[in-house]
Design a protein around this motif. Structure first.
Motif, PDB file in Angstrom:
ATOM      1  N   THR A   1       0.837  -1.198   0.000  1.00 48.35           N
ATOM      2  CA  THR A   1       0.000   0.000   0.000  1.00 48.35           C
ATOM      3  C   THR A   1       0.874   1.251   0.000  1.00 48.35           C
ATOM      4  OG1 THR A   1      -0.084   0.124   2.404  1.00 48.35           O
ATOM      5  CG2 THR A   1      -1.808  -1.193   1.318  1.00 48.35           C
ATOM      6  N   ASP A   2       0.291   2.358  -0.404  1.00 47.40           N
ATOM      7  CA  ASP A   2       1.030   3.624  -0.379  1.00 47.40           C
ATOM      8  C   ASP A   2       1.409   3.998   1.046  1.00 47.40           C
ATOM      9  OD1 ASP A   2       0.907   3.866  -3.139  1.00 47.40           O
ATOM     10  OD2 ASP A   2      -0.924   5.056  -3.092  1.00 47.40           O
TER      11      ASP A   2
ATOM     12  N   ARG B   1       6.048  -2.201  -6.975  1.00 46.26           N
ATOM     13  CA  ARG B   1       5.011  -3.155  -7.414  1.00 46.26           C
ATOM     14  C   ARG B   1       5.411  -3.823  -8.729  1.00 46.26           C
ATOM     15  NH1 ARG B   1       0.589   1.173  -6.140  1.00 46.26           N
ATOM     16  NH2 ARG B   1       0.098   0.656  -3.979  1.00 46.26           N
ATOM     17  N   LYS B   2       5.945  -3.052  -9.656  1.00 42.92           N
ATOM     18  CA  LYS B   2       6.363  -3.593 -10.951  1.00 42.92           C
ATOM     19  C   LYS B   2       7.502  -4.605 -10.760  1.00 42.92           C
ATOM     20  CE  LYS B   2       8.080  -2.103 -15.452  1.00 42.92           C
ATOM     21  NZ  LYS B   2       8.473  -0.951 -16.264  1.00 42.92           N
ATOM     22  N   TYR B   3       8.482  -4.264  -9.948  1.00 46.20           N
ATOM     23  CA  TYR B   3       9.607  -5.147  -9.669  1.00 46.20           C
ATOM     24  C   TYR B   3       9.120  -6.423  -8.994  1.00 46.20           C
ATOM     25  CZ  TYR B   3      14.133  -6.709  -7.918  1.00 46.20           C
ATOM     26  OH  TYR B   3      15.256  -7.455  -7.642  1.00 46.20           O
TER      27      TYR B   3
ATOM     28  N   LYS C   1       6.132  -7.814  -9.069  1.00 44.92           N
ATOM     29  CA  LYS C   1       5.357  -8.630 -10.004  1.00 44.92           C
ATOM     30  C   LYS C   1       6.268  -9.414 -10.947  1.00 44.92           C
ATOM     31  CE  LYS C   1       1.553  -8.355 -13.277  1.00 44.92           C
ATOM     32  NZ  LYS C   1       0.583  -7.478 -13.931  1.00 44.92           N
TER      33      LYS C   1
ATOM     34  N   PHE D   1       4.388   1.958   2.043  1.00 47.80           N
ATOM     35  CA  PHE D   1       5.559   2.478   1.339  1.00 47.80           C
ATOM     36  C   PHE D   1       6.115   3.693   2.073  1.00 47.80           C
ATOM     37  CE2 PHE D   1       7.297   5.517  -1.736  1.00 47.80           C
ATOM     38  CZ  PHE D   1       8.336   4.771  -2.250  1.00 47.80           C
TER      39      PHE D   1
ATOM     40  N   THR E   1       9.741   4.635  -6.189  1.00 44.84           N
ATOM     41  CA  THR E   1       8.302   4.867  -6.046  1.00 44.84           C
ATOM     42  C   THR E   1       7.613   3.546  -5.732  1.00 44.84           C
ATOM     43  OG1 THR E   1       7.807   4.450  -8.371  1.00 44.84           O
ATOM     44  CG2 THR E   1       8.376   6.729  -7.759  1.00 44.84           C
ATOM     45  N   ASN E   2       6.434   3.637  -5.160  1.00 50.72           N
ATOM     46  CA  ASN E   2       5.678   2.427  -4.867  1.00 50.72           C
ATOM     47  C   ASN E   2       5.287   1.721  -6.160  1.00 50.72           C
ATOM     48  OD1 ASN E   2       4.610   0.528  -3.150  1.00 50.72           O
ATOM     49  ND2 ASN E   2       2.699   1.598  -2.833  1.00 50.72           N
ATOM     50  N   LYS E   3       5.023   2.475  -7.195  1.00 53.86           N
ATOM     51  CA  LYS E   3       4.694   1.877  -8.493  1.00 53.86           C
ATOM     52  C   LYS E   3       5.867   1.035  -8.996  1.00 53.86           C
ATOM     53  CE  LYS E   3       3.175   3.112 -13.138  1.00 53.86           C
ATOM     54  NZ  LYS E   3       2.804   4.200 -14.039  1.00 53.86           N
ATOM     55  N   ALA E   4       7.084   1.542  -8.845  1.00 54.85           N
ATOM     56  CA  ALA E   4       8.268   0.800  -9.280  1.00 54.85           C
ATOM     57  C   ALA E   4       8.458  -0.469  -8.448  1.00 54.85           C
ATOM     58  CB  ALA E   4       9.507   1.689  -9.188  1.00 54.85           C
TER      59      ALA E   4
END
Length: 93
Positions: free
Chosen positions: A16-17, A74-76, A78, A20, A69-72
């Motif tokens: 979650t943000d 999550r991508k890593y 996954k 993070f 970033t939290n998006k990065a």
């Protein structure tokens, strides 16, 4: 007994943000100051900066955490944190 718990934690983290901001790194402003004084905080940041280089086996540079970033994350996660990309090592005590 702990394998299902650890597996769930590794393969299905909340990410979650809010987590993070707590775990990685955040900038806090001094509420009693002129709002320009900053304190960098965060669990990972504090743990990384307090280790001598020879003891830091996890890799990474604490002073570059602000670029993450939290998006990065999550991508890593996954891409790499999958059962088919996992090596499980069990040791009997």
């Amino acid at each position: 007994k702990l394998i299902p718990i650890f597996g769930d934690y590794v393969f299905f983290p909340e990410l979650t943000d809010e987590a993070f901001m707590q775990e990685c790194m955040r900038v806090e402003y001094d509420p009693n100051g002129d709002k320009r004084k900053k304190k960098i905080s965060g669990v990972v940041f504090n743990e990384m900066r307090n280790l001598p280089p020879e003891e830091s086996i996890s890799g990474g540079l604490y002073y570059r955490l602000h670029e993450l970033t939290n998006k990065a994350i999550r991508k890593y996660h996954k891409k790499y944190y999958r059962p088919d990309n996992c090596l499980l090592y069990l040791m009997e005590m």
